[in-house]
Design a protein around this motif. Structure first.
Motif, PDB file in Angstrom:
ATOM      1  N   ALA A 256      -9.201   1.974 -38.080  1.00  0.00           N
ATOM      2  CA  ALA A 256      -8.504   1.635 -39.326  1.00  0.00           C
ATOM      3  C   ALA A 256      -7.180   2.370 -39.456  1.00  0.00           C
ATOM      4  CB  ALA A 256      -9.394   1.949 -40.515  1.00  0.00           C
ATOM      5  N   SER A 257      -7.089   3.571 -38.826  1.00  0.00           N
ATOM      6  CA  SER A 257      -5.842   4.324 -38.972  1.00  0.00           C
ATOM      7  C   SER A 257      -4.876   4.015 -37.828  1.00  0.00           C
ATOM      8  CB  SER A 257      -6.136   5.822 -39.031  1.00  0.00           C
ATOM      9  OG  SER A 257      -6.843   6.189 -37.869  1.00  0.00           O
ATOM     10  N   GLY A 258      -5.337   3.245 -36.828  1.00  0.00           N
ATOM     11  CA  GLY A 258      -4.480   2.938 -35.686  1.00  0.00           C
ATOM     12  C   GLY A 258      -3.581   1.744 -35.958  1.00  0.00           C
ATOM     13  N   GLU A 259      -2.923   1.253 -34.890  1.00  0.00           N
ATOM     14  CA  GLU A 259      -2.021   0.119 -35.034  1.00  0.00           C
ATOM     15  C   GLU A 259      -2.840  -1.173 -35.122  1.00  0.00           C
ATOM     16  OE1 GLU A 259       1.633  -1.531 -32.478  1.00  0.00           O
ATOM     17  OE2 GLU A 259       1.667   0.621 -32.910  1.00  0.00           O
ATOM     18  N   LEU A 260      -2.570  -1.982 -36.107  1.00  0.00           N
ATOM     19  CA  LEU A 260      -3.330  -3.217 -36.288  1.00  0.00           C
ATOM     20  C   LEU A 260      -2.381  -4.396 -36.152  1.00  0.00           C
ATOM     21  CD1 LEU A 260      -5.281  -2.031 -39.443  1.00  0.00           C
ATOM     22  CD2 LEU A 260      -6.229  -2.259 -37.147  1.00  0.00           C
ATOM     23  N   ASP A 261      -2.922  -5.524 -35.605  1.00  0.00           N
ATOM     24  CA  ASP A 261      -2.072  -6.699 -35.399  1.00  0.00           C
ATOM     25  C   ASP A 261      -1.772  -7.388 -36.721  1.00  0.00           C
ATOM     26  OD1 ASP A 261      -2.017  -6.284 -32.744  1.00  0.00           O
ATOM     27  OD2 ASP A 261      -3.750  -7.565 -32.297  1.00  0.00           O
ATOM     28  N   THR A 262      -0.492  -7.762 -36.902  1.00  0.00           N
ATOM     29  CA  THR A 262      -0.143  -8.596 -38.049  1.00  0.00           C
ATOM     30  C   THR A 262      -0.225 -10.051 -37.607  1.00  0.00           C
ATOM     31  OG1 THR A 262       2.162  -8.408 -37.428  1.00  0.00           O
ATOM     32  CG2 THR A 262       1.370  -6.884 -39.098  1.00  0.00           C
ATOM     33  N   ILE A 263       0.006 -10.975 -38.516  1.00  0.00           N
ATOM     34  CA  ILE A 263      -0.022 -12.393 -38.146  1.00  0.00           C
ATOM     35  C   ILE A 263       1.410 -12.810 -37.821  1.00  0.00           C
ATOM     36  CG2 ILE A 263      -0.596 -14.712 -38.937  1.00  0.00           C
ATOM     37  CD1 ILE A 263      -2.455 -13.421 -40.974  1.00  0.00           C
ATOM     38  N   SER A 264       1.634 -13.334 -36.617  1.00  0.00           N
ATOM     39  CA  SER A 264       3.005 -13.702 -36.287  1.00  0.00           C
ATOM     40  C   SER A 264       3.405 -14.914 -37.110  1.00  0.00           C
ATOM     41  CB  SER A 264       3.138 -13.993 -34.794  1.00  0.00           C
ATOM     42  OG  SER A 264       2.422 -15.152 -34.480  1.00  0.00           O
ATOM     43  N   GLY A 265       4.611 -14.877 -37.638  1.00  0.00           N
ATOM     44  CA  GLY A 265       5.076 -15.947 -38.524  1.00  0.00           C
ATOM     45  C   GLY A 265       4.770 -15.669 -39.980  1.00  0.00           C
TER      46      GLY A 265
ATOM     47  N   SER B 234       1.313 -10.225 -43.978  1.00  0.00           N
ATOM     48  CA  SER B 234       0.290  -9.416 -43.325  1.00  0.00           C
ATOM     49  C   SER B 234       0.687  -7.949 -43.171  1.00  0.00           C
ATOM     50  CB  SER B 234      -0.071 -10.017 -41.965  1.00  0.00           C
ATOM     51  OG  SER B 234       1.095 -10.233 -41.194  1.00  0.00           O
ATOM     52  N   THR B 235       2.003  -7.641 -43.080  1.00  0.00           N
ATOM     53  CA  THR B 235       2.386  -6.239 -42.918  1.00  0.00           C
ATOM     54  C   THR B 235       1.908  -5.360 -44.081  1.00  0.00           C
ATOM     55  OG1 THR B 235       4.291  -6.962 -41.647  1.00  0.00           O
ATOM     56  CG2 THR B 235       4.295  -4.676 -42.382  1.00  0.00           C
ATOM     57  N   PRO B 236       2.145  -5.771 -45.345  1.00  0.00           N
ATOM     58  CA  PRO B 236       1.646  -4.923 -46.443  1.00  0.00           C
ATOM     59  C   PRO B 236       0.130  -4.743 -46.397  1.00  0.00           C
ATOM     60  CG  PRO B 236       3.095  -6.627 -47.291  1.00  0.00           C
ATOM     61  CD  PRO B 236       2.866  -6.944 -45.859  1.00  0.00           C
ATOM     62  N   VAL B 237      -0.583  -5.774 -45.945  1.00  0.00           N
ATOM     63  CA  VAL B 237      -2.042  -5.680 -45.873  1.00  0.00           C
ATOM     64  C   VAL B 237      -2.449  -4.626 -44.860  1.00  0.00           C
ATOM     65  CG1 VAL B 237      -4.138  -6.931 -45.226  1.00  0.00           C
ATOM     66  CG2 VAL B 237      -2.402  -8.059 -46.619  1.00  0.00           C
ATOM     67  N   VAL B 238      -1.819  -4.715 -43.667  1.00  0.00           N
ATOM     68  CA  VAL B 238      -2.144  -3.765 -42.602  1.00  0.00           C
ATOM     69  C   VAL B 238      -1.783  -2.344 -43.027  1.00  0.00           C
ATOM     70  CG1 VAL B 238      -1.457  -3.088 -40.287  1.00  0.00           C
ATOM     71  CG2 VAL B 238      -2.035  -5.459 -40.758  1.00  0.00           C
ATOM     72  N   GLU B 239      -0.610  -2.206 -43.667  1.00  0.00           N
ATOM     73  CA  GLU B 239      -0.202  -0.871 -44.125  1.00  0.00           C
ATOM     74  C   GLU B 239      -1.205  -0.314 -45.137  1.00  0.00           C
ATOM     75  OE1 GLU B 239       3.751  -1.438 -45.520  1.00  0.00           O
ATOM     76  OE2 GLU B 239       4.631  -1.272 -43.506  1.00  0.00           O
TER      77      GLU B 239
ATOM     78  N   THR C  10      -1.399 -10.496 -51.866  1.00  0.00           N
ATOM     79  CA  THR C  10      -2.776 -10.647 -51.407  1.00  0.00           C
ATOM     80  C   THR C  10      -3.688  -9.657 -52.121  1.00  0.00           C
ATOM     81  OG1 THR C  10      -1.813 -11.054 -49.235  1.00  0.00           O
ATOM     82  CG2 THR C  10      -4.204 -10.800 -49.329  1.00  0.00           C
ATOM     83  N   VAL C  11      -4.869 -10.115 -52.484  1.00  0.00           N
ATOM     84  CA  VAL C  11      -5.915  -9.221 -52.971  1.00  0.00           C
ATOM     85  C   VAL C  11      -7.014  -9.251 -51.917  1.00  0.00           C
ATOM     86  CG1 VAL C  11      -7.567  -8.756 -54.804  1.00  0.00           C
ATOM     87  CG2 VAL C  11      -5.352  -9.759 -55.356  1.00  0.00           C
ATOM     88  N   PHE C  12      -7.425  -8.095 -51.438  1.00  0.00           N
ATOM     89  CA  PHE C  12      -8.420  -8.117 -50.364  1.00  0.00           C
ATOM     90  C   PHE C  12      -9.349  -6.919 -50.447  1.00  0.00           C
ATOM     91  CE2 PHE C  12      -6.875  -4.723 -47.602  1.00  0.00           C
ATOM     92  CZ  PHE C  12      -5.556  -4.585 -48.017  1.00  0.00           C
ATOM     93  N   LEU C  13     -10.483  -7.055 -49.764  1.00  0.00           N
ATOM     94  CA  LEU C  13     -11.445  -5.964 -49.638  1.00  0.00           C
ATOM     95  C   LEU C  13     -11.466  -5.524 -48.186  1.00  0.00           C
ATOM     96  CD1 LEU C  13     -14.394  -7.638 -51.531  1.00  0.00           C
ATOM     97  CD2 LEU C  13     -13.153  -5.655 -52.348  1.00  0.00           C
ATOM     98  N   VAL C  14     -11.496  -4.219 -47.965  1.00  0.00           N
ATOM     99  CA  VAL C  14     -11.676  -3.746 -46.597  1.00  0.00           C
ATOM    100  C   VAL C  14     -12.749  -2.663 -46.605  1.00  0.00           C
ATOM    101  CG1 VAL C  14      -9.741  -2.134 -46.788  1.00  0.00           C
ATOM    102  CG2 VAL C  14     -10.530  -2.856 -44.528  1.00  0.00           C
ATOM    103  N   ALA C  15     -13.704  -2.810 -45.675  1.00  0.00           N
ATOM    104  CA  ALA C  15     -14.783  -1.821 -45.585  1.00  0.00           C
ATOM    105  C   ALA C  15     -14.523  -0.951 -44.370  1.00  0.00           C
ATOM    106  CB  ALA C  15     -16.125  -2.533 -45.448  1.00  0.00           C
TER     107      ALA C  15
ATOM    108  N   ILE D 291      -4.345  -1.016 -45.285  1.00  0.00           N
ATOM    109  CA  ILE D 291      -5.572  -0.629 -44.574  1.00  0.00           C
ATOM    110  C   ILE D 291      -5.396   0.752 -43.955  1.00  0.00           C
ATOM    111  CG2 ILE D 291      -7.125  -1.188 -42.667  1.00  0.00           C
ATOM    112  CD1 ILE D 291      -6.528  -4.130 -43.153  1.00  0.00           C
ATOM    113  N   ASN D 292      -4.221   0.979 -43.322  1.00  0.00           N
ATOM    114  CA  ASN D 292      -3.936   2.301 -42.764  1.00  0.00           C
ATOM    115  C   ASN D 292      -4.042   3.383 -43.831  1.00  0.00           C
ATOM    116  OD1 ASN D 292      -1.406   1.049 -40.469  1.00  0.00           O
ATOM    117  ND2 ASN D 292      -3.584   1.386 -40.160  1.00  0.00           N
TER     118      ASN D 292
END
Lengths: 225, 175
Positions: B143-152, B157-162, B98-103, B164-165
């Motif tokens: 942004a530094s807390g626990e974020l929901d991944t997408i189930s399934g 989504s885990t690498p994305v959330v990591e 995934t390539v993404f932007l996070v603000a 962001i952290n």
């Protein structure tokens, strides 16, 4: 007449892709959309014509021992220039064709024509050969991409390569529920290629048979006399 | 000079390469500025999609060489206003990644906005990361807390959330 024959051979009978099986790697990879096919086809035509002309012009100067490295340098230079032009003026095309533009360097159609034709013929003939073979390649990738895009997305569409947002035409022929996404994958590429190549071979055999029959008929007429 | 002597061959190749180099140099001089402008425009275009009301000059490109060297998933860093730091990230996923932007708001550590630019994973599963629902689930969270991944679609989504952290730890240090 002979020149015209050369030109026509490249288009159909000796079509580089379906007849000579050259340049398959890029053909299979980039034929997912009409835009890609036209972009790649035009780039190949451009490189092919220029490399054929340059190589033919210097064919008497180049020592035989190092002709292949010299050809490669010329072809690589042309491809790199094309790549830079595409990056600058058609960035959308650049991102969808990706690595296959630099890979034109090792496309066997171009080195093949340099070695087999341009190094033995005059500049004009070589240029014509380049046009014929290049159009043959364009025809091949275009026919494959039309089939693949239609079956995998159900839509025939084209956008302006210089401005991604401008859609030139978009035509839905197959409802979304009946598309076969397999045709956008390599498997679909091989199947499309196989069918088209088989079609061309069948056509060539048909022509051969007709010619043979005509010859036999002429022979028997002569014998009867 | 004999036409097949090694010295002649070497000279001939050198001259060919020299002419080729010259041609490439002039082509590069002609196209390099256009290519650079294109790349900048393309990057900022995706920032504009995050903040439709902003103008292209509101985004400041941050010199992020050190950050990129320490954090391989970060591709670029931009500042928008005084607080918002925008990170462009590329992470691996199930297949294409995934390539993404996070603000991220650097002062209070909240996620201001999220936008996936591209996803190369399975269509309908990993590609859910590009849907609005995921972006909306992130907005306003720490942004530094626990974020929901997408189930399934955890592999996507885990690498994305990591990432962001990880960006959350960098954001306060960006000037």
């Amino acid at each position: 007449m002979n020149r015209m024959q050369n030109f026509k051979n490249g288009l159909i009978k000796d079509n580089p892709v379906f007849g000579l099986y050259l340049g398959l790697c890029s053909t299979l990879a980039i034929t997912t959309s009409i835009n890609n096919a036209i972009g790649m086809g035009v780039a190949v035509i451009f490189v092919l014509i220029l490399s054929n002309m340059i190589i033919s012009a210097i064919r008497k100067l180049v020592p035989d021992e190092i002709r292949i490295p010299v050809y490669i340098v010329i072809i690589a230079t042309l491809v790199k220039i094309i790549q830079m032009l595409i990056q600058a003026y058609a960035p959308a095309l650049d991102s969808s064709l990706g690595v296959f533009i630099p890979l034109i360097v090792v496309n066997c159609i171009i080195l093949g024509r340099a070695e087999a034709f341009a190094s033995k013929n005059g500049v004009l003939d070589s240029a014509l050969d380049g046009v014929g073979m290049g159009l043959g390649y364009l025809l091949a990738v275009l026919s494959m991409s039309v089939i693949r895009q239609l079956l995998s997305t159900g839509v025939l569409s084209m956008t302006n390569p210089f401005n991604e947002a401008q859609v030139l035409f978009s035509l839905r022929l197959i409802p979304e529920d009946f598309t076969i996404s397999m045709f956008s994958s390599p498997l679909g590429a091989f199947m499309t290629f196989a069918c088209l190549a088989a079609g061309l071979t069948a056509y060539k055999l048909h022509v051969q048979k007709k010619e043979a029959a005509a010859k036999a008929a002429a022979n028997s007429q002569e014998a009867a006399k | 000079m004999n036409k097949s002597s090694p010295a002649y061959l070497a000279l001939f190749l050198a001259i060919t390469a020299g002419i080729a180099g010259g041609a490439l140099y002039s082509a590069n001089a002609l196209t390099a500025p256009v290519i650079k402008a294109n790349a900048e425009k393309a990057e900022k275009a995706s920032l504009l999609e995050m903040y439709p009301d902003a103008s292209i000059d509101d985004f400041v490109v941050v010199d992020a060489e050190d950050i990129i060297a320490d954090h391989p998933s970060v591709q670029g860093v931009y500042k928008y206003g005084d607080d918002i730091v925008i990170f462009k990230n590329a992470v691996s996923g199930y297949d294409g990644g995934t390539v993404f932007l996070v603000a991220i708001n650097a002062t209070d550590d909240t996620i201001d906005s999220f936008k996936a630019i591209s996803n190369g994973d399975t269509k309908g599963i990993g590609s859910k990361i590009t849907e609005n629902a995921f972006a909306e689930s992130l907005a306003g969270k720490q942004a530094s807390g626990e974020l929901d991944t997408i189930s399934g679609a955890t592999l996507t989504s885990t690498p994305v959330v990591e990432a962001i952290n990880e960006c959350a730890t960098i954001a306060p240090t960006v000037e």
